[in-house]
Design an enzyme around this catalytic site. Structure first.
Site, short mmCIF file in Angstrom:
data_model
loop_
_atom_site.label_atom_id
_atom_site.label_comp_id
_atom_site.label_asym_id
_atom_site.label_seq_id
_atom_site.Cartn_x
_atom_site.Cartn_y
_atom_site.Cartn_z
N ASP A 165 0.92 -0.86 0.25
CA ASP A 165 -0.04 0.46 0.21
C ASP A 165 0.78 1.54 -0.04
O ASP A 165 1.73 1.82 -0.93
CB ASP A 165 -1.33 -0.07 1.41
CG ASP A 165 -2.12 0.91 1.70
OD1 ASP A 165 -2.90 1.68 -0.01
OD2 ASP A 165 -2.05 1.10 2.33
N LYS B 147 -1.22 -1.56 -4.71
CA LYS B 147 -1.97 -0.61 -5.06
C LYS B 147 -0.80 0.54 -4.68
O LYS B 147 -0.73 1.34 -4.52
CB LYS B 147 -2.54 0.06 -3.31
CG LYS B 147 -3.39 -1.56 -3.20
CD LYS B 147 -4.62 -0.28 -2.02
CE LYS B 147 -5.58 -1.62 -0.86
NZ LYS B 147 -5.47 -1.06 -0.12
#
Ligand code: IMP
Ligand code: MG
Length: 173
Positions: free
Chosen positions: A99, A127
């Site tokens: 992330d 991501k």
């Protein structure tokens, strides 16, 4: 927070993980890598991936806690260190989701002190649009889902939903 929609079925997950596992087996042919499972979230991925890497390898486990209770990143704590001697070894870190990148950049820097021959990262989900700290993800199953906070397949929201076999997105109540 509640589950809003299913992003990936169990079948879609298994097919992709198999593909990535087979790619790693090819790339590491003739080597004996150490696969490190980043607990807790990577536990289902770790097993599915490793059973598709058909070469001699060893496994180990580590835990860096970042998400305390919710969806935003907190302080990083090394809760469980690897137990194997990884000096001179080819290490593959197996992570559920990259992330901000903070967890893996912190942990790879830490592991470099143990003098492995190489360190690569294999993530189930990336991501890239959320990145704060640069980290190179060498193998990834899904990187273009453009999703919000997800649960299932090992990933949790406040320790719930790790045991659902598919990937789902959460939304505010
Ligand atoms: P990073 O340090 O921000 O890259 O965060 C990595 C860790 O945060 C992962 O190992 C997960 O445990 C957790 N995390 C990040 N995004 C999600 C998500 O969408 N669902 C569940 N956990 C997540
Ligand atoms: Mg995690």
């Amino acid at each position: 927070m509640k589950i809003s929609k299913i992003l990936l079925s169990e079948e879609q997950i298994q097919a992709k993980v198999k593909e990535v596992g087979q790619q790693i087996a090819k790339d590491y042919a003739g080597k004996n890598p150490v696969l490190i499972c980043m607990l807790k979230g990577a536990y289902p991925f770790f097993w599915d991936l490793s059973k598709n890497i058909d070469i001699d390898l060893s496994v180990d486990f580590a835990r860096v806690s970042s998400y305390k209770n919710g969806t935003e990143s907190g302080k990083l704590d090394l809760m469980l260190d690897v137990s194997a001697d990884i000096s001179g070894k080819d290490v593959i870190l197996v992570e559920d989701v990259v992330d901000s990148g903070n967890t893996l950049s912190y942990f790879t820097e830490y592991l470099k002190g143990k003098k492995p021959a190489s360190i690569k990262i294999c993530a189930f989900l990336d991501k890239p649009e959320r990145r704060v700290t640069d980290v190179k993800v060498d193998y990834v199953c899904f990187s273009d889902l453009k999703c919000g906070f997800v649960v299932g397949y090992g990933m949790d929201f406040a320790e719930k939903y790790r045991n659902i076999p598919y990937l789902a997105e959460m939304e505010e109540d």
